[in-house]
Each structure stands twice: as structure tokens, then as C-alpha cells.
Design a protein around this motif. Structure first.
Motif, PDB file in Angstrom:
ATOM      1  N   UNK A 129      47.914  62.592  31.741  1.00 22.43           N
ATOM      2  CA  UNK A 129      49.252  63.137  31.502  1.00 22.43           C
ATOM      3  C   UNK A 129      50.336  62.083  31.668  1.00 22.43           C
ATOM      4  N   UNK A 130      50.093  61.110  32.539  1.00 19.00           N
ATOM      5  CA  UNK A 130      51.119  60.113  32.846  1.00 19.00           C
ATOM      6  C   UNK A 130      50.878  58.782  32.147  1.00 19.00           C
ATOM      7  N   UNK A 131      49.945  58.755  31.195  1.00 21.39           N
ATOM      8  CA  UNK A 131      49.598  57.467  30.571  1.00 21.39           C
ATOM      9  C   UNK A 131      50.792  56.835  29.861  1.00 21.39           C
ATOM     10  N   UNK A 132      51.724  57.661  29.366  1.00 22.94           N
ATOM     11  CA  UNK A 132      52.906  57.121  28.687  1.00 22.94           C
ATOM     12  C   UNK A 132      54.086  56.940  29.638  1.00 22.94           C
ATOM     13  N   UNK A 133      53.870  57.309  30.898  1.00 25.32           N
ATOM     14  CA  UNK A 133      54.946  57.206  31.881  1.00 25.32           C
ATOM     15  C   UNK A 133      54.343  56.826  33.238  1.00 25.32           C
ATOM     16  N   UNK A 134      53.746  55.638  33.348  1.00 26.57           N
ATOM     17  CA  UNK A 134      53.062  55.244  34.587  1.00 26.57           C
ATOM     18  C   UNK A 134      53.971  55.199  35.804  1.00 26.57           C
ATOM     19  N   UNK A 135      55.265  54.990  35.575  1.00 26.66           N
ATOM     20  CA  UNK A 135      56.192  54.973  36.713  1.00 26.66           C
ATOM     21  C   UNK A 135      56.301  56.314  37.396  1.00 26.66           C
ATOM     22  N   UNK A 136      55.929  57.391  36.670  1.00 22.60           N
ATOM     23  CA  UNK A 136      56.000  58.734  37.256  1.00 22.60           C
ATOM     24  C   UNK A 136      55.042  58.874  38.426  1.00 22.60           C
TER      25      UNK A 136
ATOM     26  N   UNK B 245      55.286  71.044  36.261  1.00 24.02           N
ATOM     27  CA  UNK B 245      54.451  70.463  37.310  1.00 24.02           C
ATOM     28  C   UNK B 245      54.206  68.989  37.029  1.00 24.02           C
ATOM     29  N   UNK B 246      53.333  68.400  37.794  1.00 25.66           N
ATOM     30  CA  UNK B 246      53.154  66.954  37.777  1.00 25.66           C
ATOM     31  C   UNK B 246      53.005  66.405  36.354  1.00 25.66           C
ATOM     32  N   UNK B 247      53.873  65.478  36.002  1.00 25.55           N
ATOM     33  CA  UNK B 247      53.847  64.786  34.694  1.00 25.55           C
ATOM     34  C   UNK B 247      53.752  65.747  33.527  1.00 25.55           C
ATOM     35  N   UNK B 248      54.342  66.926  33.661  1.00 25.30           N
ATOM     36  CA  UNK B 248      54.369  67.868  32.542  1.00 25.30           C
ATOM     37  C   UNK B 248      53.157  68.765  32.444  1.00 25.30           C
ATOM     38  N   UNK B 249      52.187  68.599  33.349  1.00 24.99           N
ATOM     39  CA  UNK B 249      50.994  69.460  33.329  1.00 24.99           C
ATOM     40  C   UNK B 249      51.307  70.740  34.060  1.00 24.99           C
ATOM     41  N   UNK B 250      51.158  71.859  33.412  1.00 29.66           N
ATOM     42  CA  UNK B 250      51.421  73.143  34.044  1.00 29.66           C
ATOM     43  C   UNK B 250      50.151  73.679  34.684  1.00 29.66           C
ATOM     44  N   UNK B 251      50.314  74.220  35.951  1.00 26.86           N
ATOM     45  CA  UNK B 251      49.174  74.766  36.639  1.00 26.86           C
ATOM     46  C   UNK B 251      48.863  76.170  36.190  1.00 26.86           C
TER      47      UNK B 251
END
Length: 204
Positions: free
Chosen positions: A120-127, A198-204
Motif C-alpha cells: 500500500x505504501x510502495x508509492x509513498x515510502x515516507x508514510x 486506515x494505514x496508507x489508505x488500506x481500509x480495515x
């Protein structure tokens, strides 16, 4: 199920726990949580991620990131700790806060290896770094809350040994300030759980 020590606290026999040694760990935590969790004197088996049921013997499957699952559990523990504080159950509150810290550390440890988070964070590693800092902030807040509750336990224990009305009133004032401090840290947001996404745009 135990004996009263010199400081008027209970030292429990093996297999018993709680402030009055009234919690039977054998029945409260069947099968010793099956090796997939740990035993809480207040809430029975606290299962590791991926396991459920009263003895943590049933596996679960989920698309929720492991890190997020730990953070959500930590948030639930914080709510429980606040309830115990409101009821004056300070020893129980401290145990739950310690569980919160353990789950937050698990979240932090899993963050950089969680496959869903990494994807999910591959395009935003700083997240990921921001999430890591947020989790560490939550660990620090709960550690401060635990220290405040520790002081509450010590003060109330000392107050129970004095007959001086003025001393009791002074210590009661200290306890109320410490409770306020503990609640301040326990009500701070946990990680990213309170975010609309939720985390990096992933919804639980």
C-alpha cells in the motif's frame, strides 16, 4: 489463594492472580492460551494476531494489515484501561496499559515487514516512517500513563496505612491529579487508527 505481604498487598499462589488473588488462571486461560497468546488476569487469553477463541486455538484469516490489527487492539485496551481507572481498579488498569504497550511494540516491529503495508505504501515510502513515529509516540504516551498509575498504586497503598485525616486528604488530592494525568495520555490517538483512512489508505 495467597498471603498478605507487609505492604498490605496480596502475593498470590501459583495459578492465581488479581489484586485479591481471586482470578484462577487455569480456568481463565484454558490450555495456557495454546501458545498463541498471553494470559491476562483481568481478561483471560489475549490472543496473538491470527488467532482467536477463549484459548487462542482457532486461526483467523484477514486482509487487514497485521500492524493495523495490533493498533486496533491497543486502542481497545486503552478504552478498557480508562474504564478500570474510573472504577478505581488501579492494578488492573496498569496490567491493561502494559498489554497496550506490548501490542504497540508488536505493531512497530511488524510495520516494515507487513506485506499489505509495504504494498500500500510502495508509492509513498515516507508514510511508513510517519506511521513508525506515530506508533512510538503512542508507546511513549502509554509508558507515561503506566508511570502515573504506578504512583497512584503507591500513594493509595501508603494512604491505607495512615490514620491522619489531613494526610489522607492530601494523598487523595495527589491521586486525583495522577488519574487526570493518566487519562490525558490514555485518550491520545493510537497510531493511525483514528484516521478516516486506515494505514496508507488500506481500509480495515
Amino acid at each position: 489463594n495467597g498471603f498478605c505481604s507487609k505492604n498490605k498487598t496480596c502475593s498470590c499462589d501459583v495459578g492465581w492472580s488479581g489484586s485479591a488473588c481471586s482470578v484462577n488462571l487455569i480456568t481463565s486461560c484454558p490450555n495456557d492460551c495454546s501458545g498463541h497468546g498471553f494470559c491476562s488476569s483481568s481478561y483471560g487469553c489475549i490472543c496473538d494476531y491470527g488467532w482467536t477463541d477463549s484459548d487462542c486455538s482457532v486461526t483467523t484469516s484477514s486482509s487487514v494489515p497485521i500492524t493495523q490489527s495490533y493498533l486496533e487492539s491497543a486502542k481497545e485496551f486503552n478504552d478498557q484501561a480508562l474504564e478500570e481507572l474510573n472504577e478505581g481498579k488501579y492494578v488492573e488498569a496498569k496490567d491493561i496499559i502494559n498489554s497496550t504497550i506490548e501490542f504497540l511494540n508488536n505493531a512497530k516491529d511488524n510495520l516494515r515487514t507487513d506485506p499489505i503495508i509495504l504494498e500500500s505504501c510502495k508509492d509513498n515510502p515516507g508514510a511508513i516512517t510517519k506511521i513508525e513515529r506515530s506508533i512510538q509516540s503512542s508507546i511513549n504516551n502509554n509508558t507515561r500513563a503506566a508511570l502515573a498509575v504506578d504512583r497512584i498504586i503507591n500513594v493509595t497503598s501508603a494512604a491505607s496505612r495512615t490514620d491522619n485525616a489531613r494526610g489522607v486528604n492530601e494523598e487523595e488530592g495527589i491521586v486525583q491529579k495522577l488519574i487526570k494525568t493518566a487519562k490525558k495520555f490514555l485518550t491520545k490517538p493510537i497510531g493511525k487508527v483514528t484516521s478516516p483512512n486506515a494505514i496508507c489508505g488500506v481500509r480495515g
